[in-house]
Design an enzyme around this catalytic site. Structure first.
Site, mmCIF file in Angstrom:
data_model
loop_
_atom_site.group_PDB
_atom_site.id
_atom_site.type_symbol
_atom_site.label_atom_id
_atom_site.label_comp_id
_atom_site.label_asym_id
_atom_site.label_seq_id
_atom_site.Cartn_x
_atom_site.Cartn_y
_atom_site.Cartn_z
ATOM 1 N N CYS A 26 -32.462 7.370 -12.083
ATOM 2 C CA CYS A 26 -33.846 7.043 -11.729
ATOM 3 C C CYS A 26 -34.259 7.527 -10.339
ATOM 4 O O CYS A 26 -34.445 8.714 -10.124
ATOM 5 C CB CYS A 26 -34.072 5.546 -11.886
ATOM 6 N N GLU A 47 -31.446 5.108 -18.194
ATOM 7 C CA GLU A 47 -30.924 4.062 -17.306
ATOM 8 C C GLU A 47 -31.029 2.718 -18.012
ATOM 9 O O GLU A 47 -32.002 2.451 -18.739
ATOM 10 C CB GLU A 47 -31.782 4.047 -16.038
ATOM 11 N N ASN A 83 -25.682 -0.417 -10.735
ATOM 12 C CA ASN A 83 -26.478 0.293 -11.725
ATOM 13 C C ASN A 83 -25.697 1.573 -12.013
ATOM 14 O O ASN A 83 -25.612 2.463 -11.167
ATOM 15 C CB ASN A 83 -27.865 0.592 -11.167
ATOM 16 N N ASN A 110 -36.074 4.160 -15.666
ATOM 17 C CA ASN A 110 -37.009 3.147 -16.156
ATOM 18 C C ASN A 110 -38.117 3.085 -15.118
ATOM 19 O O ASN A 110 -38.119 2.212 -14.254
ATOM 20 C CB ASN A 110 -36.343 1.775 -16.259
ATOM 21 N N LYS A 163 -25.468 4.166 -8.990
ATOM 22 C CA LYS A 163 -26.735 4.540 -8.349
ATOM 23 C C LYS A 163 -26.702 4.320 -6.846
ATOM 24 O O LYS A 163 -26.373 3.232 -6.366
ATOM 25 C CB LYS A 163 -27.875 3.739 -8.984
ATOM 26 N N GLU A 215 -34.132 -4.416 -7.718
ATOM 27 C CA GLU A 215 -32.859 -3.679 -7.788
ATOM 28 C C GLU A 215 -31.988 -3.942 -6.561
ATOM 29 O O GLU A 215 -30.765 -4.009 -6.650
ATOM 30 C CB GLU A 215 -33.112 -2.185 -7.947
#
Length: 304
Positions: free
Chosen positions: A172, A47, A110, A197, A127, A146
């Site tokens: 993730c 990611e 993302n 991450n 994501k 995020e």
């Protein structure tokens, strides 16, 4: 579909805030070349593989924030990775921050892409399960913003045919949610892969810090087994800008068996032979969706 491929995972060591994309891309190309030397067909990268994990900072300057996002893919900076894919005949999965401008509106995601051996983007995923928080929280040793810097993915959980096998992607936190796996499993994904991450320290629940690796591998192995799919996860690892990131990038068989695992805190490539016939072992004999699922009893799962 091909009966078997050599599957690779390219784990990244830390990327400093001052590191350029050129530096990151050179590292990715080198790992792709390592995978090619082992006769690999496809490699999974982490990611946000082109930059440091910037959601750990509260960034108020929009130009500074924009600099972490990609506005085109491939770009002149990332083109060498696509060229390497063609040269060596190795497809890849790559995560990055995506900036889309629609009129006067900026949309930030993302994102990850699947690229085939011909260097063509055949799939994109954004994501869905965004962790963390939206506003600055002074008590944290580092932020996890995020929800501030990305919007929820709007592409669902697609499955793509890439060089003859069916592939789906996660990013993730998605790997912790069984719904992620099930949707792609129902679509027939033979490989479900993605990057992460993950910090070893979780400020809201520090008592879980010691369980970070366990929960990561538990999610990967359960997702693989319960959906009869090969799975692969590539992490960023090591101390990145003062934050320790989880390693243990892995490849898991459809039986839930862990077949490859990284063991360093730096760039590392692992490989395994992925026989897609093994998907049928589970899908025909254990979790036969057509024969055994009872969706009429699952309504609450998707209820809002």
């Amino acid at each position: 579909m091909p009966g078997k491929i050599i599957l690779a995972v390219g784990q990244l060591g830390p990327i400093a805030r001052s590191d350029s994309r050129d530096q990151a891309v050179k590292r990715l190309v080198y790992m792709l070349e390592q995978a090619a030397a082992r006769n690999s067909d496809f490699i999974v990268f982490p990611e946000l593989a082109l930059t440091t994990f910037f959601p750990r900072w509260h960034i108020t300057d929009e130009a500074e924030l924009d600099a972490f996002y990609e506005t085109e893919m491939p770009s002149p900076v990332t083109q060498p990775l696509f060229d390497a894919a063609v040269k060596h005949g190795v497809g890849f999965n790559l995560g990055f921050a995506e900036l889309v401008t629609e009129g006067d509106t900026k949309r930030r995601f993302n994102t990850s892409i699947a690229v085939d051996k011909a260097g063509k983007i055949v799939g994109k995923y954004r994501k869905v399960h965004l962790p963390g928080h939206k506003e600055y929280e002074a008590h944290r040793p580092f932020q996890h913003l995020e929800k501030r810097y990305f919007e929820t993915g709007d592409l669902g959980f697609p499955v793509f045919d890439i060089d003859g096998f069916k592939t789906g992607m996660f990013i993730c936190n998605d790997r912790r949610w069984p719904e992620t796996w099930r949707v792609m499993g129902l679509k027939g994904a033979e490989l479900i892969c993605g990057g992460y991450n993950t910090p070893l320290h979780n400020p809201p629940v520090p008592q879980h810090d010691q369980l970070s690796s366990f929960h990561h591998l538990l999610s990967m192995q359960a997702g693989a087994y319960q959906n009869g799919a090969w799975t692969a996860a590539a992490g960023k690892v090591g101390i990145e800008e003062g934050c320790m990131l989880l390693g243990h990038s892995c490849i898991v068989a459809p039986t839930g068996e862990l077949v490859a695992l990284t063991n360093t805190l730096e760039d590392e490539v692992i490989t395994a032979a992925a026989d897609f016939a093994r998907c049928r072992e589970i899908r025909e004999n254990i979790f036969n969706f057509d024969l055994h699922r009872e969706p009429k009893n699952y309504g609450l799962i998707a209820a809002v």
